[in-house]
Design an enzyme around this catalytic site. Structure first.
Site, PDB file in Angstrom:
ATOM      1  N   TYR A  54       0.838  -1.197   0.000  1.00 39.69           N
ATOM      2  CA  TYR A  54       0.000   0.000   0.000  1.00 39.69           C
ATOM      3  C   TYR A  54       0.874   1.248   0.000  1.00 39.69           C
ATOM      4  CZ  TYR A  54      -3.570  -3.378   1.554  1.00 39.69           C
ATOM      5  OH  TYR A  54      -4.409  -4.458   1.662  1.00 39.69           O
ATOM      6  N   SER A 154      -3.290 -14.567   1.745  1.00 41.22           N
ATOM      7  CA  SER A 154      -4.272 -13.690   1.113  1.00 41.22           C
ATOM      8  C   SER A 154      -4.307 -14.005  -0.376  1.00 41.22           C
ATOM      9  CB  SER A 154      -3.906 -12.212   1.334  1.00 41.22           C
ATOM     10  OG  SER A 154      -4.868 -11.359   0.731  1.00 41.22           O
ATOM     11  N   TRP A 209     -12.114  -8.334   2.589  1.00 39.64           N
ATOM     12  CA  TRP A 209     -11.895  -6.942   2.213  1.00 39.64           C
ATOM     13  C   TRP A 209     -12.883  -6.534   1.119  1.00 39.64           C
ATOM     14  CZ3 TRP A 209     -10.117  -5.957  -2.874  1.00 39.64           C
ATOM     15  CH2 TRP A 209      -9.599  -7.059  -3.568  1.00 39.64           C
ATOM     16  N   SER A 210     -13.037  -5.229   0.946  1.00 42.07           N
ATOM     17  CA  SER A 210     -13.916  -4.630  -0.060  1.00 42.07           C
ATOM     18  C   SER A 210     -15.379  -5.025   0.093  1.00 42.07           C
ATOM     19  CB  SER A 210     -13.442  -4.967  -1.477  1.00 42.07           C
ATOM     20  OG  SER A 210     -14.018  -4.094  -2.424  1.00 42.07           O
ATOM     21  N   LYS A 220     -23.170   5.421  -5.050  1.00 41.63           N
ATOM     22  CA  LYS A 220     -22.679   6.742  -5.463  1.00 41.63           C
ATOM     23  C   LYS A 220     -22.171   6.789  -6.898  1.00 41.63           C
ATOM     24  CE  LYS A 220     -18.099   6.062  -3.337  1.00 41.63           C
ATOM     25  NZ  LYS A 220     -17.213   6.532  -2.227  1.00 41.63           N
ATOM     26  N   ARG A 230     -13.098   6.958  -4.754  1.00 43.63           N
ATOM     27  CA  ARG A 230     -11.917   6.132  -4.976  1.00 43.63           C
ATOM     28  C   ARG A 230     -11.556   6.051  -6.448  1.00 43.63           C
ATOM     29  NH1 ARG A 230     -10.917   0.707  -1.698  1.00 43.63           N
ATOM     30  NH2 ARG A 230     -10.741   2.374  -0.167  1.00 43.63           N
TER      31      ARG A 230
END
Length: 325
Positions: A54, A154, A209-210, A220, A230
């Site tokens: 990240y 992951s 995640w997400s 949106k 994002r």
């Protein structure tokens, strides 16, 4: 806040956790990071997730500085990071899970995070170029040296995780404890098929995640890409076709109608739905500002209100893909 055991371990993690992917690298700043962490902590969140990928380590640096500034007792929260991408531009130190990288990578991550250990350490991707036995030995050694308490994976397949568990059992090493996968109403198979299988067969705990599909499930993006979202962040234009998909956005409007019956938002309902899977220990939120985070954290109170009829309604609206055995 509800706390759940992470697989067969004795560690309990908050059902909602806070992640730092875009928020603390491309979008984040120090004041915002402090505010969001404080809000999450006050709501009972005890798991905070990051990775060396990240922002090339920037998310780890910002998270470490923010946690140090807040002065929280290290015993009161669970810190997770991931290794694979690397931050050093040299051979053997990027896109790998070899022993050299893992042992150096954890030291680099701990320096950025300003801590002596992480609680959870993930192998962020599988590495087909490194023998599985080498990776398992290195991860087990990291735990033995006290630099991580649990290790996991992951984006690994059930076969890869089974292989890692078998190697660990054969050599009496520390086995993987958790797997982190994408999970939301539009992406169900990784958890409901693969994740459920490794949870059943190996006691692997699942973190996800997400939950909002990068914001699609908030509604949106129904009229395009809003400023400050994002998909508007530099370098994330690749998300726009997915987020502006007309058919998916029409289903999100129906999701909003269901949420309104509970006095909730589509985002809150989508997150609450993720928490209902019995194998999921924690759902990682990625809110980029205080208002979003407060709204998303309210999903914890909504989850117990989702009865069987509502879950069937959501299943019909967002059916799982049909997968071959």
């Amino acid at each position: 806040m509800e706390y759940r055991r992470l697989g067969q371990s004795g560690l309990r993690v908050s059902v909602l956790s806070y992640g730092t992917w875009v928020t603390f690298s491309e979008q984040g700043d120090f004041d915002r990071a402090l505010q969001c962490l404080d809000i999450a902590g006050r709501a009972g969140v005890n798991l905070f997730d990051t990775a060396d990928a990240y922002g090339g380590g920037e998310a780890e640096r910002l998270l470490g500085l923010a946690l140090e500034t807040l002065g929280w007792d290290r015993a009161t929260y669970v810190l997770a990071t991931k290794l694979f991408a690397g931050t050093r531009d040299c051979v053997n130190m990027r896109q790998t899970l070899n022993r050299k990288y893992l042992l150096q990578g954890i030291d680099d991550a701990l320096d950025r995070l300003r801590t002596d250990f992480v609680d959870l350490l993930y192998c962020h991707r599988p590495d087909p170029h490194t023998p599985m036995e080498e990776t398992v030995w290195a991860m087990s050694d990291i735990i033995a040296r006290g630099k991580a308490h649990y290790w996991g994976t992951s984006g690994w397949s059930p076969a890869q995780i089974s292989d890692a568990c078998a190697i660990a059992e054969r050599h009496h090493l520390h086995k993987p404890t958790m797997e982190q996968s994408e999970y939301h109403l539009l992406a169900r198979d990784r958890i409901e098929r693969d994740g459920a299988a490794i949870h059943r067969d190996h006691g692997i705990g699942l973190t996800t995640w997400s939950p909002l599909a990068s914001g699609l499930l908030t509604g949106k993006y129904a009229q395009g890409v809003p400023v400050g979202s994002r998909a508007a962040v530099r370098g994330y234009a690749w998300l726009q076709p997915q987020l502006c998909n007309v058919a998916d956005n029409q289903r999100v409007q129906q999701l909003q109608a269901v949420a309104q019956r509970f006095g909730a938002s589509a985002a809150q309902l989508a997150i609450a739905w993720c928490t209902r899977h019995p194998a999921v220990a924690s759902v990682t939120l990625g809110a980029s500002n205080a208002a979003q985070l407060r709204e998303n954290l309210a999903a914890a109170a909504l989850a117990p209100l989702l009865n069987d009829q509502t879950m069937r309604e959501l299943d019909a609206l967002f059916p799982a893909a049909v997968s071959a055995d």
